[in-house]
Scaffold this motif. Structure first.
Motif, mmCIF file in Angstrom:
data_model
loop_
_atom_site.group_PDB
_atom_site.id
_atom_site.type_symbol
_atom_site.label_atom_id
_atom_site.label_comp_id
_atom_site.label_asym_id
_atom_site.label_seq_id
_atom_site.Cartn_x
_atom_site.Cartn_y
_atom_site.Cartn_z
ATOM 1 N N ARG A 33 7.549 -9.327 -7.484
ATOM 2 C CA ARG A 33 6.944 -8.386 -6.538
ATOM 3 C C ARG A 33 7.523 -8.553 -5.140
ATOM 4 O O ARG A 33 7.717 -7.574 -4.425
ATOM 5 N N GLN A 34 7.820 -9.784 -4.731
ATOM 6 C CA GLN A 34 8.434 -9.971 -3.424
ATOM 7 C C GLN A 34 9.837 -9.366 -3.397
ATOM 8 O O GLN A 34 10.233 -8.763 -2.402
ATOM 9 N N GLY A 35 10.564 -9.502 -4.474
ATOM 10 C CA GLY A 35 11.879 -8.866 -4.564
ATOM 11 C C GLY A 35 11.770 -7.352 -4.495
ATOM 12 O O GLY A 35 12.542 -6.697 -3.792
ATOM 13 N N ALA A 36 10.791 -6.802 -5.195
ATOM 14 C CA ALA A 36 10.586 -5.347 -5.165
ATOM 15 C C ALA A 36 10.240 -4.875 -3.759
ATOM 16 O O ALA A 36 10.773 -3.867 -3.284
ATOM 17 N N MET A 37 9.370 -5.617 -3.083
ATOM 18 C CA MET A 37 8.996 -5.218 -1.719
ATOM 19 C C MET A 37 10.162 -5.386 -0.745
ATOM 20 O O MET A 37 10.282 -4.629 0.216
ATOM 21 N N GLN A 38 11.042 -6.343 -1.003
ATOM 22 C CA GLN A 38 12.248 -6.491 -0.183
ATOM 23 C C GLN A 38 13.140 -5.258 -0.335
ATOM 24 O O GLN A 38 13.688 -4.754 0.648
ATOM 25 N N VAL A 39 13.280 -4.775 -1.549
ATOM 26 C CA VAL A 39 14.091 -3.578 -1.784
ATOM 27 C C VAL A 39 13.464 -2.375 -1.085
ATOM 28 O O VAL A 39 14.150 -1.593 -0.425
ATOM 29 N N VAL A 40 12.148 -2.233 -1.199
ATOM 30 C CA VAL A 40 11.455 -1.143 -0.514
ATOM 31 C C VAL A 40 11.665 -1.267 0.996
ATOM 32 O O VAL A 40 12.042 -0.302 1.670
ATOM 33 N N GLY A 41 11.444 -2.454 1.526
ATOM 34 C CA GLY A 41 11.582 -2.662 2.963
ATOM 35 C C GLY A 41 12.990 -2.387 3.467
ATOM 36 O O GLY A 41 13.172 -1.804 4.543
ATOM 37 N N TYR A 42 13.980 -2.797 2.711
ATOM 38 C CA TYR A 42 15.368 -2.567 3.105
ATOM 39 C C TYR A 42 15.652 -1.066 3.207
ATOM 40 O O TYR A 42 16.221 -0.588 4.190
ATOM 41 N N HIS A 76 5.643 0.099 -12.568
ATOM 42 C CA HIS A 76 4.275 -0.153 -13.012
ATOM 43 C C HIS A 76 3.863 -1.476 -12.385
ATOM 44 O O HIS A 76 4.521 -2.504 -12.566
ATOM 45 N N LEU A 77 2.789 -1.457 -11.637
ATOM 46 C CA LEU A 77 2.408 -2.612 -10.831
ATOM 47 C C LEU A 77 1.675 -3.712 -11.583
ATOM 48 O O LEU A 77 1.636 -4.853 -11.109
ATOM 49 N N GLU A 78 1.103 -3.402 -12.724
ATOM 50 C CA GLU A 78 0.272 -4.377 -13.425
ATOM 51 C C GLU A 78 0.967 -5.722 -13.626
ATOM 52 O O GLU A 78 0.376 -6.764 -13.342
ATOM 53 N N PRO A 79 2.213 -5.749 -14.107
ATOM 54 C CA PRO A 79 2.841 -7.055 -14.338
ATOM 55 C C PRO A 79 3.170 -7.821 -13.050
ATOM 56 O O PRO A 79 3.370 -9.030 -13.086
ATOM 57 N N LEU A 80 3.215 -7.131 -11.919
ATOM 58 C CA LEU A 80 3.591 -7.759 -10.664
ATOM 59 C C LEU A 80 2.413 -8.357 -9.898
ATOM 60 O O LEU A 80 2.608 -9.176 -9.003
ATOM 61 N N PHE A 81 1.210 -7.936 -10.236
ATOM 62 C CA PHE A 81 0.032 -8.346 -9.464
ATOM 63 C C PHE A 81 -1.098 -8.893 -10.338
ATOM 64 O O PHE A 81 -2.245 -8.468 -10.204
ATOM 65 N N PRO A 82 -0.819 -9.861 -11.224
ATOM 66 C CA PRO A 82 -1.929 -10.434 -11.994
ATOM 67 C C PRO A 82 -2.898 -11.162 -11.057
ATOM 68 O O PRO A 82 -2.491 -11.739 -10.038
ATOM 69 N N ALA A 83 -4.159 -11.121 -11.388
ATOM 70 C CA ALA A 83 -5.202 -11.665 -10.513
ATOM 71 C C ALA A 83 -4.965 -13.119 -10.131
ATOM 72 O O ALA A 83 -5.252 -13.520 -9.003
ATOM 73 N N ASP A 84 -4.416 -13.922 -11.040
ATOM 74 C CA ASP A 84 -4.236 -15.346 -10.735
ATOM 75 C C ASP A 84 -3.079 -15.621 -9.779
ATOM 76 O O ASP A 84 -2.840 -16.772 -9.408
ATOM 77 N N PHE A 104 -6.009 0.312 -5.180
ATOM 78 C CA PHE A 104 -4.636 -0.163 -5.008
ATOM 79 C C PHE A 104 -3.658 0.791 -5.685
ATOM 80 O O PHE A 104 -2.652 1.203 -5.100
ATOM 81 N N GLN A 105 -3.975 1.167 -6.906
ATOM 82 C CA GLN A 105 -3.128 2.100 -7.654
ATOM 83 C C GLN A 105 -3.063 3.458 -6.951
ATOM 84 O O GLN A 105 -2.002 4.083 -6.878
ATOM 85 N N GLU A 106 -4.183 3.900 -6.421
ATOM 86 C CA GLU A 106 -4.209 5.177 -5.689
ATOM 87 C C GLU A 106 -3.308 5.116 -4.456
ATOM 88 O O GLU A 106 -2.578 6.067 -4.173
ATOM 89 N N ASP A 107 -3.353 3.997 -3.739
ATOM 90 C CA ASP A 107 -2.477 3.834 -2.577
ATOM 91 C C ASP A 107 -1.007 3.864 -2.996
ATOM 92 O O ASP A 107 -0.167 4.439 -2.300
#
Length: 151
Positions: A33-42, A76-84, A104-107
């Motif tokens: 997820r941090q890698g994905a957000m880095q790509v988005v941010g870039y 699909h965000l589910e695998p990137l944001f497990p509760a633990d 979160f999904q709506e956002d």
């Protein structure tokens, strides 16, 4: 593929690699997820810089960045944001994500709509990019306000 596109893709790969290397001790979901957000941010930085006048508008670069943002919005965000993995040291993702998954999904879907609108105008001129970036910024802020630890 032209040279600027090749250079852009190479840079994108480098940013993703650096992000993953920097977070090597984190669980794989956090690294992903941090890698994905880095790509988005870039990519947001590329078109945002143009919209603010910090960088010269380039239609091809703006279009590629917008295309990348749309591609990322389809994750699909589910695998990137497990509760633990939420609310732990080294991450800014809050437990509120698990507590309000639908919000979160709506956002995330709002972000997808905003970047799709940016994609539609990115290559057509600076004015369209500037207009579309307002909604993109609002969509990012909406998620960050509720689901990301403040700096």
């Amino acid at each position: 593929m032209n040279r600027s596109t090749i250079a852009f893709v190479a840079g994108l790969c480098t940013v993703g690699t650096i992000a993953l290397a920097a977070s090597h001790e984190a669980p794989p979901q956090i690294k992903a997820r941090q890698g994905a957000m880095q790509v988005v941010g870039y990519n947001l930085g590329l078109v945002g810089g143009m919209a603010r006048g910090d960088a010269e508008y380039d239609a091809a670069t703006a279009q590629v960045a917008a295309d990348n943002l749309v591609a990322m919005s389809m994750l699909h965000l589910e695998p990137l944001f497990p509760a633990d993995t939420l609310g732990i040291e080294g991450t800014r993702s809050l437990p509120a994500i698990a507590e309000n998954w639908d919000g979160f999904q709506e956002d995330w879907e709002t972000y997808g709509t905003a970047v799709a609108a940016l994609q539609a105008v990115a290559g057509d001129g600076l004015e369209g990019v500037q207009a579309a970036m307002g909604d993109v910024g609002k969509s990012c802020g909406g998620c960050h306000d509720d689901f990301r630890l403040k700096n």
